[in-house]
Design a protein around this motif. Structure first.
Motif, short mmCIF file in Angstrom:
data_model
loop_
_atom_site.label_atom_id
_atom_site.label_comp_id
_atom_site.label_asym_id
_atom_site.label_seq_id
_atom_site.Cartn_x
_atom_site.Cartn_y
_atom_site.Cartn_z
N ILE A 153 0.87 -1.18 0.00
CA ILE A 153 0.00 0.00 0.00
C ILE A 153 0.90 1.22 0.00
O ILE A 153 1.79 1.36 0.85
N VAL A 154 0.72 2.12 -0.95
CA VAL A 154 1.50 3.36 -1.01
C VAL A 154 0.54 4.52 -0.78
O VAL A 154 -0.36 4.78 -1.58
N GLU A 155 0.74 5.18 0.33
CA GLU A 155 -0.08 6.34 0.70
C GLU A 155 0.67 7.62 0.33
O GLU A 155 1.85 7.75 0.56
N ASN A 156 -0.04 8.58 -0.28
CA ASN A 156 0.55 9.87 -0.67
C ASN A 156 1.78 9.67 -1.55
O ASN A 156 2.85 10.23 -1.29
N ALA A 157 1.63 8.87 -2.59
CA ALA A 157 2.76 8.55 -3.46
C ALA A 157 3.44 9.81 -3.98
O ALA A 157 2.77 10.74 -4.43
N SER A 158 4.76 9.84 -3.89
CA SER A 158 5.66 10.89 -4.39
C SER A 158 5.70 12.13 -3.52
O SER A 158 6.50 13.03 -3.77
N ARG A 159 4.87 12.21 -2.50
CA ARG A 159 4.82 13.42 -1.66
C ARG A 159 5.77 13.28 -0.47
O ARG A 159 6.20 12.18 -0.13
N PRO A 160 6.07 14.39 0.19
CA PRO A 160 6.98 14.31 1.35
C PRO A 160 6.47 13.39 2.46
O PRO A 160 7.26 12.80 3.19
N ASP A 161 5.15 13.28 2.60
CA ASP A 161 4.58 12.42 3.65
C ASP A 161 4.20 11.03 3.13
O ASP A 161 3.34 10.36 3.70
#
Length: 465
Positions: free
Chosen positions: A409-417
């Protein structure tokens, strides 16, 4: 931002520099580019100070600063290279109502002087809050190299022509006029024939603009990518910079929105699963309304608009209203999520096909070809699957999928968080629940993070127990 950047009008106003040595000279070189009345007060003058005084570029007083010297001054610089004396003179300046700057004393200064790139009347100011002067100098060097010397000439010619150009109605037509002048026709005319050719080109461009009908409004249905502003396409960046109106989804990141033109109308049309949302008909009406006014509208969607972006409904509405539109693709969250775990979505010998699925459709939990998805080696990217995770697990295992099938599961992909949760099909619902996955997330079926990806934080199912 501690220091708010402004440009102060110094034409005809008093500026005091206390100190006449080398430190003062560095400030005076910048101040002499302005139209201020500059007074230097101090002893032991540098030879440059004396030269400027003899040529009447400044007024020089050979003594320490005293009470009354700063009356009617707008700025006072303390450049004595003596902390006690600088404090004394800037207190005099503050009492007189001037803004004060003590050289190399950020804490006690009311303003700071930035590094400047001068293409008069075009001026670029660079500040680092005093934290990194070396960085400011490097940026200045890069800008000096990238901004042509003739830019100032074009700007002065354009400035004189502005009252004439006011015949063009405000808004996009006027902006397009000036864009064509500064970035296309003006530089060519200047290179080929100097100032007379530029003035002639301005007249021709004005007549052409006034005789041409106003351009109709248009909508760009555009992908904002997964959130990292650096993953925005170049075309998307350019369109954002030129848009009159930006209508964006709730998931579009703040750094992406910061790229919009400051004068643009920016409207959030929030759509949140199982929460308060704009109705699609209202979003359609908003796009049509602004485009009908002649605006260039960017309908900004997180990820790629062609993947679960309700694109067909918006295209149909625009077509029915006679509004022209274009589609600008973006990087979808599936690609960003796979990149974040160091995996490809297709691999020879593993999967010859890739499915992009949704956990929900308009009727609730979405149905799929579970038999194919349950096969060993199947790879799928599941959007909007957080609330459907138990349903997905049940369906897949019912059709023969192994409970040990890898899931990421990838949450907030590519973001700092960004967060990456590694588990199995059996543990999928529990991991989502215990990790309190609240941001936008994609579920990668059949993929685990690459072991060599040690730069990312990976939370295993056992860590959440």
């Amino acid at each position: 931002m501690r220091h708010f950047p402004i440009f102060m009008n110094l034409a005809g106003r008093r500026v005091i520099v206390s100190g006449a040595g080398e430190c003062a000279v560095a400030k005076l070189r910048l101040l002499l580019k302005t139209e201020a009345h500059i007074t230097v007060i101090g002893t032991k003058p540098h030879h440059e100070v004396l030269r400027w005084a003899l040529s009447e570029k400044i007024t020089y007083i050979d003594r320490p600063m005293k009470e009354g010297d700063a009356l009617c001054a707008v700025l006072v610089y303390g450049a004595n290279e003596d902390a006690v004396e600088d404090k004394r003179v800037t207190d005099l300046g503050r009492t007189a109502g001037a803004l004060i700057n003590i050289v190399d004393n950020l804490e006690d200064s009311q303003f700071i002087t930035p590094a400047i790139v001068d293409r008069d009347p075009v001026t670029v100011a660079i500040g680092t809050e005093g934290a990194a002067p070396v960085l400011a100098r490097k940026i200045k060097q890069q800008l000096e190299e990238s901004l042509p010397e003739q830019l100032g000439v074009l700007a002065r010619i354009g400035q004189a022509f502005r009252p004439v150009a006011d015949q063009i109605p405000m808004g996009r037509r006027r902006r397009d006029f000036w864009s064509k002048f500064y970035f296309k026709r003006g530089p060519l005319a200047l290179a080929n024939g100097g100032k007379p050719a530029v003035e002639e080109e301005l007249d021709a461009l004005l007549n052409q603009t006034l005789s041409t009908a106003a351009e109709n409004g248009r909508v760009w249905l555009m992908g904002a990518g997964p959130g990292d502003a650096e993953l925005l396409t170049l075309k998307a960046r350019n369109l954002l910079h030129e848009a009159d109106v930006v209508i964006h989804d709730q998931l579009v990141s703040k750094p992406v929105l910061e790229l919009a033109r400051r004068e643009a109308i920016v409207i959030e049309t929030g759509k949140k699963g199982f929460g308060p949302s704009w109705k699609q008909d209202d979003i359609n009406a908003l796009m049509i309304k602004h485009a009908a006014l002649g605006h260039h509208v960017v309908r900004l969607k997180s990820g790629d608009p062609v993947i679960y972006g309700r694109l067909d409904e918006e295209m149909d509405a625009l077509t029915d209203a006679g509004i022209p539109f274009n589609i600008v693709p973006g990087i979808t969250a599936a690609s960003a999520a796979a990149a974040s775990i160091g995996q490809s979505l297709t691999k020879r010998g593993r999967n010859s096909s890739l499915r992009i699925l949704t956990g929900h459709d308009v009727d609730g939990f979405a149905d799929h070809d579970w038999k194919e998805l349950a096969k060993t080696g199947s790879t799928a990217v599941i959007y909007m699957g957080k609330r459907a995770s138990a349903y997905l697990r049940g369906r897949l295992m019912m059709f023969g999928a192994s409970e040990s099938t890898p899931i990421t599961i990838v949450e907030n992909a590519s973001r700092p968080d960004q967060r990456i949760l590694s588990t199995t099909l059996l543990g999928l619902p529990d991991v989502i629940s215990k990790a309190d996955v609240d941001g936008p997330a994609v579920i990668l079926l059949g993929l685990s993070p690459r072991a060599a990806m040690d730069e990312i934080e990976t939370l295993e199912e056992t860590e959440l127990a």
